[in-house]
Design a protein around this motif. Sequence first.
Motif, short mmCIF file in Angstrom:
data_model
loop_
_atom_site.label_atom_id
_atom_site.label_comp_id
_atom_site.label_asym_id
_atom_site.label_seq_id
_atom_site.Cartn_x
_atom_site.Cartn_y
_atom_site.Cartn_z
N LYS A 1 8.91 33.62 -0.48
CA LYS A 1 10.09 33.93 0.33
C LYS A 1 10.51 35.38 0.15
N ASP A 2 10.53 35.86 -1.10
CA ASP A 2 10.93 37.25 -1.35
C ASP A 2 9.95 38.23 -0.71
N TYR A 3 8.65 37.93 -0.82
CA TYR A 3 7.64 38.82 -0.26
C TYR A 3 7.75 38.88 1.26
N GLU A 4 7.90 37.71 1.89
CA GLU A 4 8.03 37.69 3.35
C GLU A 4 9.28 38.42 3.81
N GLU A 5 10.37 38.30 3.05
CA GLU A 5 11.59 39.01 3.39
C GLU A 5 11.38 40.53 3.30
N SER A 6 10.68 40.96 2.27
CA SER A 6 10.39 42.39 2.12
C SER A 6 9.52 42.89 3.26
N GLU A 7 8.52 42.10 3.65
CA GLU A 7 7.64 42.51 4.75
C GLU A 7 8.40 42.58 6.07
N ARG A 8 9.31 41.64 6.28
CA ARG A 8 10.10 41.66 7.52
C ARG A 8 10.99 42.90 7.58
N ILE A 9 11.62 43.23 6.46
CA ILE A 9 12.49 44.41 6.44
C ILE A 9 11.66 45.68 6.68
N ALA A 10 10.49 45.76 6.02
CA ALA A 10 9.64 46.94 6.19
C ALA A 10 9.16 47.06 7.63
N ALA A 11 8.84 45.92 8.25
CA ALA A 11 8.39 45.95 9.65
C ALA A 11 9.52 46.39 10.57
N LYS A 12 10.75 45.97 10.31
CA LYS A 12 11.89 46.38 11.12
C LYS A 12 12.13 47.88 10.98
N ILE A 13 11.98 48.40 9.77
CA ILE A 13 12.16 49.84 9.56
C ILE A 13 11.08 50.61 10.32
N ALA A 14 9.84 50.09 10.25
CA ALA A 14 8.75 50.76 10.95
C ALA A 14 8.98 50.74 12.46
N ALA A 15 9.52 49.62 12.96
CA ALA A 15 9.78 49.53 14.39
C ALA A 15 10.90 50.46 14.84
N SER A 16 11.75 50.89 13.90
CA SER A 16 12.83 51.81 14.25
C SER A 16 12.34 53.23 14.50
N MET A 17 11.11 53.54 14.11
CA MET A 17 10.48 54.84 14.36
C MET A 17 11.34 55.99 13.81
N ALA A 18 11.55 55.98 12.51
CA ALA A 18 12.35 57.03 11.88
C ALA A 18 11.55 58.34 11.80
N ALA A 19 12.26 59.47 11.87
CA ALA A 19 11.62 60.78 11.82
C ALA A 19 12.46 61.72 10.97
N TYR A 20 11.87 62.87 10.64
CA TYR A 20 12.59 63.87 9.85
C TYR A 20 12.19 65.26 10.36
N ILE A 21 13.01 66.24 10.06
CA ILE A 21 12.73 67.64 10.43
C ILE A 21 12.31 68.39 9.17
N LYS A 22 11.13 68.92 9.20
CA LYS A 22 10.60 69.66 8.06
C LYS A 22 10.93 71.15 8.21
N LYS A 23 11.60 71.71 7.20
CA LYS A 23 11.98 73.12 7.23
C LYS A 23 10.84 73.99 6.69
N GLY A 24 10.83 75.23 7.13
CA GLY A 24 9.81 76.14 6.62
C GLY A 24 10.06 76.48 5.16
N GLN A 25 11.27 77.03 4.84
CA GLN A 25 11.66 77.40 3.50
C GLN A 25 13.06 76.85 3.24
N PRO A 26 13.35 76.49 1.99
CA PRO A 26 14.69 75.97 1.70
C PRO A 26 15.80 76.94 2.07
N ASP A 27 15.55 78.29 1.86
CA ASP A 27 16.61 79.24 2.17
C ASP A 27 16.77 79.47 3.66
N GLY A 28 15.84 78.89 4.47
CA GLY A 28 15.98 79.04 5.91
C GLY A 28 16.87 78.00 6.54
N TYR A 29 17.37 77.06 5.72
CA TYR A 29 18.24 76.02 6.26
C TYR A 29 19.63 76.58 6.51
N GLN A 30 20.16 76.35 7.69
CA GLN A 30 21.51 76.78 8.03
C GLN A 30 22.26 75.60 8.63
#
Length: 503
Positions: free
Chosen positions: A262-291
């Motif tokens: 039950k715990d494993y299936e619950e974890s797989e369901r949550i992971a699949a829902k996160i994957a279906a949400s298609m999360a993304a991030y913005i990668k910066k060139g250099q830390p000091d370039g962030y404004q």
Amino acid sequence: MNILDSVIASISPEKALRRMQARRALTAMAAYEAAKPTTLRKQSRDSGSGDRWVAQAGPNLRNQARFLDANHDLAKGVLNALVNNTIGANGIGIEPQPRTFTGEIHDDLADQLLRLHKDWAKKPECTFTENLAGMERLLCRTWLRDGEVLTKNLLGTVPYLDHGTAVPFTLEMLEPDMLPLIYDDPAKNIVQGIQRNGWGQPKIYHLYRNHPGDYNVFTAKALDLIPVSADLINHLRMRDRLSQMRGVSIFATVMTRLDDIKDYEESERIAAKIAASMAAYIKKGQPDGYQADPNGQPRTLRFSPGMVFDDLAEGEEIGMIDTNRPNPNAYNWRNGQLRAVAAGAGVNYSTIARDYDGSYSSQRQELIEGWVNYSILTSAFINGLSQPNWETFVSMAMLSGQIKIPVDVDPLTLADALFIGPSMPWIDPLKEVKGNTEGERSLYITGPEIIRKRGGNPRDVLEQEKRWRRQLRDAELISSSDPANDKQPGAVAAADNPGAANG
């Protein structure tokens, strides 16, 4: 120490000690390997009595099993499969078989008992909420899930009780909570609420007057015990030890595995829902370039089909979060765990996994091996509840004057009966019918035995077939002058389709 060791010890105690140590090492090498403790293998031991272990773990196991039944779909499926194959849809069938002194079944008395039993089966228990089949399924479910179940016989005139049937006999269904595990009195030989004689035979059951779960356990009303003669109690339990008086849930060895699934299936369901949400991030060139945004508002990029990111800052790029879900190995892992659960609970794997792949031979082999477990449970249920209830029913039918015993009936056979449990289902009906036909023709099996294995009553089948053929003659669908219509079961179909018979 032998004589030589004694002589050496008197001269050189140090050499004698080394000889004894070497002898012990050689003895340990000759012992069972499984009994040798090692640093790599933890040895778990069980040195207590059956009653002691049940007293310590019984209530916790029972409560966990009830929670699984209420909240875990796989656990409920396992329990449903066990109950369905142990009791069946119509309950345990009973065919009365009182015999004459010559050994023949007395049909008239058997018919009387059967008619009375059909009336009693409508209201067999004191709440009038279940018929006989429903009551047996509830008792079986409680027995398997909780490890034990009790019934109390209510006989004759009972204050404020209307039996509701011609035979004054009613059952009261009792959960195992009504028999306290914590009540011990060595002076009276009472262990876990059961008072026994010197041979260990139950004589008195000390039951709570009310269900302890309905009250605070510290109130006097909840702890009020009443003694009940063991002659009025049927106690069905799941036991693994000879000295064990109380039962343990059939889920005891598979509870942790079911929780893990039950715990494993619950974890797989949550992971699949996160994957279906298609999360993304913005990668910066250099830390000091962030404004940060000059207005103090977070940047938001909304996804849409075919969109083009044209507002990225210098050095930025879009990255996608990949969770590698759904996991392609989850199905195989789950099925492997279900096979272990099926083995521990004694149920067919294909039944709980709904996986029916395989040839006819493999499916039949699994069904035959699994059906042995169901047959054992059915036999235990019949011996523990169905047969004692039938014997009490027959006794009360005689005492209340509902039946009169013919003079030619052997009194020792009054309660004789054939108890019919669920039959093993057919995988391929055509092959099964051909096999039964050949077996009967070769005298390996009889017609009544085939009918009983299918869960039927041979006498009922003959009566129904006789009535059916009479109705066919009355409707002029078959000829009364053709003797084949009275002897061949397939004569009607052959008459309607002559080509089928030739084929």
